[in-house]
Design a protein around this motif. Structure first.
Motif, PDB file in Angstrom:
ATOM      1  N   VAL A  88      10.434   2.172  -0.877  1.00 34.38           N
ATOM      2  CA  VAL A  88      11.819   2.478  -0.508  1.00 34.38           C
ATOM      3  C   VAL A  88      12.640   2.766  -1.765  1.00 34.38           C
ATOM      4  N   LYS A  89      12.424   1.966  -2.811  1.00 34.26           N
ATOM      5  CA  LYS A  89      13.188   2.145  -4.062  1.00 34.26           C
ATOM      6  C   LYS A  89      12.717   3.335  -4.889  1.00 34.26           C
ATOM      7  N   CYS A  90      11.412   3.533  -4.954  1.00 32.35           N
ATOM      8  CA  CYS A  90      10.860   4.486  -5.923  1.00 32.35           C
ATOM      9  C   CYS A  90      10.491   5.853  -5.342  1.00 32.35           C
ATOM     10  N   VAL A  91      10.379   5.960  -4.030  1.00 31.02           N
ATOM     11  CA  VAL A  91       9.987   7.227  -3.419  1.00 31.02           C
ATOM     12  C   VAL A  91      11.006   7.548  -2.323  1.00 31.02           C
ATOM     13  N   PRO A  92      12.149   8.097  -2.717  1.00 29.02           N
ATOM     14  CA  PRO A  92      13.233   8.299  -1.751  1.00 29.02           C
ATOM     15  C   PRO A  92      12.978   9.407  -0.724  1.00 29.02           C
ATOM     16  N   ARG A  93      12.188  10.410  -1.090  1.00 19.39           N
ATOM     17  CA  ARG A  93      11.918  11.519  -0.161  1.00 19.39           C
ATOM     18  C   ARG A  93      10.552  11.330   0.487  1.00 19.39           C
ATOM     19  N   ARG A  94      10.382  11.999   1.626  1.00 25.18           N
ATOM     20  CA  ARG A  94       9.087  11.945   2.322  1.00 25.18           C
ATOM     21  C   ARG A  94       7.996  12.426   1.372  1.00 25.18           C
ATOM     22  N   ALA A  95       6.903  11.684   1.333  1.00 22.25           N
ATOM     23  CA  ALA A  95       5.808  12.003   0.418  1.00 22.25           C
ATOM     24  C   ALA A  95       4.480  11.648   1.071  1.00 22.25           C
ATOM     25  N   LEU A  96       3.415  12.142   0.474  1.00 18.97           N
ATOM     26  CA  LEU A  96       2.075  11.739   0.876  1.00 18.97           C
ATOM     27  C   LEU A  96       1.754  10.439   0.150  1.00 18.97           C
ATOM     28  N   ILE A  97       1.431   9.403   0.909  1.00 19.54           N
ATOM     29  CA  ILE A  97       1.045   8.111   0.347  1.00 19.54           C
ATOM     30  C   ILE A  97      -0.411   7.878   0.732  1.00 19.54           C
ATOM     31  N   ILE A  98      -1.272   7.760  -0.261  1.00 25.54           N
ATOM     32  CA  ILE A  98      -2.678   7.445  -0.013  1.00 25.54           C
ATOM     33  C   ILE A  98      -2.878   6.004  -0.456  1.00 25.54           C
ATOM     34  N   LEU A  99      -3.201   5.154   0.503  1.00 24.60           N
ATOM     35  CA  LEU A  99      -3.348   3.725   0.258  1.00 24.60           C
ATOM     36  C   LEU A  99      -4.822   3.357   0.293  1.00 24.60           C
ATOM     37  N   TYR A 100      -5.349   2.966  -0.855  1.00 23.29           N
ATOM     38  CA  TYR A 100      -6.737   2.519  -0.951  1.00 23.29           C
ATOM     39  C   TYR A 100      -6.711   1.007  -0.772  1.00 23.29           C
ATOM     40  N   THR A 101      -7.340   0.539   0.286  1.00 27.63           N
ATOM     41  CA  THR A 101      -7.286  -0.889   0.590  1.00 27.63           C
ATOM     42  C   THR A 101      -8.504  -1.294   1.380  1.00 27.63           C
ATOM     43  N   ASP A 102      -8.577  -2.562   1.694  1.00 26.58           N
ATOM     44  CA  ASP A 102      -9.638  -3.069   2.541  1.00 26.58           C
ATOM     45  C   ASP A 102      -9.118  -4.303   3.252  1.00 26.58           C
ATOM     46  N   PHE A 103      -9.358  -4.371   4.522  1.00 25.37           N
ATOM     47  CA  PHE A 103      -9.037  -5.558   5.296  1.00 25.37           C
ATOM     48  C   PHE A 103     -10.361  -6.183   5.689  1.00 25.37           C
ATOM     49  N   TYR A 104     -10.479  -7.481   5.524  1.00 21.32           N
ATOM     50  CA  TYR A 104     -11.750  -8.132   5.815  1.00 21.32           C
ATOM     51  C   TYR A 104     -11.859  -8.600   7.251  1.00 21.32           C
ATOM     52  N   THR A 105     -10.715  -8.707   7.929  1.00 21.97           N
ATOM     53  CA  THR A 105     -10.735  -9.127   9.331  1.00 21.97           C
ATOM     54  C   THR A 105      -9.702  -8.316  10.109  1.00 21.97           C
ATOM     55  N   LEU A 106      -9.870  -8.293  11.421  1.00 20.21           N
ATOM     56  CA  LEU A 106      -8.887  -7.633  12.278  1.00 20.21           C
ATOM     57  C   LEU A 106      -7.544  -8.360  12.206  1.00 20.21           C
ATOM     58  N   ASP A 107      -7.575  -9.683  12.078  1.00 20.33           N
ATOM     59  CA  ASP A 107      -6.330 -10.446  11.945  1.00 20.33           C
ATOM     60  C   ASP A 107      -5.542 -10.003  10.716  1.00 20.33           C
ATOM     61  N   ALA A 108      -6.239  -9.767   9.616  1.00 18.20           N
ATOM     62  CA  ALA A 108      -5.563  -9.317   8.388  1.00 18.20           C
ATOM     63  C   ALA A 108      -4.902  -7.956   8.618  1.00 18.20           C
ATOM     64  N   LEU A 109      -5.592  -7.081   9.313  1.00 20.03           N
ATOM     65  CA  LEU A 109      -4.998  -5.772   9.622  1.00 20.03           C
ATOM     66  C   LEU A 109      -3.760  -5.937  10.492  1.00 20.03           C
ATOM     67  N   TYR A 110      -3.868  -6.752  11.540  1.00 24.37           N
ATOM     68  CA  TYR A 110      -2.723  -6.940  12.439  1.00 24.37           C
ATOM     69  C   TYR A 110      -1.521  -7.548  11.713  1.00 24.37           C
ATOM     70  N   ARG A 111      -1.762  -8.415  10.722  1.00 24.78           N
ATOM     71  CA  ARG A 111      -0.642  -8.980   9.943  1.00 24.78           C
ATOM     72  C   ARG A 111       0.077  -7.907   9.143  1.00 24.78           C
ATOM     73  N   GLN A 112      -0.661  -6.908   8.679  1.00 26.89           N
ATOM     74  CA  GLN A 112      -0.071  -5.879   7.817  1.00 26.89           C
ATOM     75  C   GLN A 112       0.348  -4.631   8.590  1.00 26.89           C
ATOM     76  N   LEU A 113      -0.064  -4.512   9.826  1.00 23.00           N
ATOM     77  CA  LEU A 113       0.221  -3.309  10.611  1.00 23.00           C
ATOM     78  C   LEU A 113       1.715  -2.963  10.679  1.00 23.00           C
ATOM     79  N   PRO A 114       2.629  -3.928  10.880  1.00 18.78           N
ATOM     80  CA  PRO A 114       4.057  -3.554  10.896  1.00 18.78           C
ATOM     81  C   PRO A 114       4.517  -2.909   9.585  1.00 18.78           C
ATOM     82  N   HIS A 115       3.987  -3.370   8.462  1.00 20.00           N
ATOM     83  CA  HIS A 115       4.347  -2.777   7.165  1.00 20.00           C
ATOM     84  C   HIS A 115       3.798  -1.362   7.052  1.00 20.00           C
ATOM     85  N   LEU A 116       2.571  -1.166   7.511  1.00 19.54           N
ATOM     86  CA  LEU A 116       1.972   0.170   7.473  1.00 19.54           C
ATOM     87  C   LEU A 116       2.726   1.125   8.393  1.00 19.54           C
TER      88      LEU A 116
END
Length: 162
Positions: free
Chosen positions: A47-75
């Motif tokens: 929000v602070k550093c990328v004010p305009r619409r941009a392509l964001i490529i997020l390299y990550t890994d979730f080890y469980t479905l619960d971990a994904l569901y915790r982060q899903l609102p942020h994504l």
């Protein structure tokens, strides 16, 4: 942007022949921790550093479905503002262990097979969940990473995603 447990590190986008070296230096300094990252920190940084619409490529890994569901609102929040592509890495050894076994396999081999198959299925399920939530996702082996990400980049660019 790198984020996790300390202050996020941001390398602003620039057209410079030195940019790749700057990025590589920042990646070299990263300290890997086996802990869940703070995705709310990523949202705030973007929000602070990328004010305009941009392509964001997020390299990550979730080890469980619960971990994904915790982060899903942020994504989802990132995906509303930007063209987001989440890249997961497929584990070849895990996938090999999940292949069908011969009938004479031992009980131990069957247990390893069942656990491996479940983890492989969970990873694919995570990708499916992201896609159902309007978030681009790529599941790839490291050897095919560059080609798969570049193809997705061109597809999104052609669609006018950002």
């Amino acid at each position: 942007v790198t984020f996790g447990h300390g202050s996020p590190r941001v390398v602003p986008a620039r057209k410079s022949h030195k940019q790749l070296n700057i990025l590589l230096e920042q990646l070299y300094r990263l300290q890997w921790k086996y802990a869940e990252s703070d995705f709310s920190q990523l949202v705030s940084t973007l929000v602070k550093c990328v004010p305009r619409r941009a392509l964001i490529i997020l390299y990550t890994d979730f080890y469980t479905l619960d971990a994904l569901y915790r982060q899903l609102p942020h994504l989802q929040r990132i995906a509303r503002r930007h063209a987001l592509v989440v890249v997961f890495f497929e584990d070849r050894q895990l996938k090999t262990a999940a292949t069908p076994l011969p009938p004479q396999a031992s009980n131990g081999e069957h247990i390893i097979h069942a656990l491996s198959a479940d983890l492989v299925l969970q990873k694919q399920t995570m990708v499916d969940i992201l896609r159902r939530n309007g978030i681009n996702a790529i599941l790839t082996i490291p050897d095919l990473l560059t080609g798969n990400v570049v193809r997705r980049y061109f597809t999104l660019k052609q669609q006018g995603a950002w």
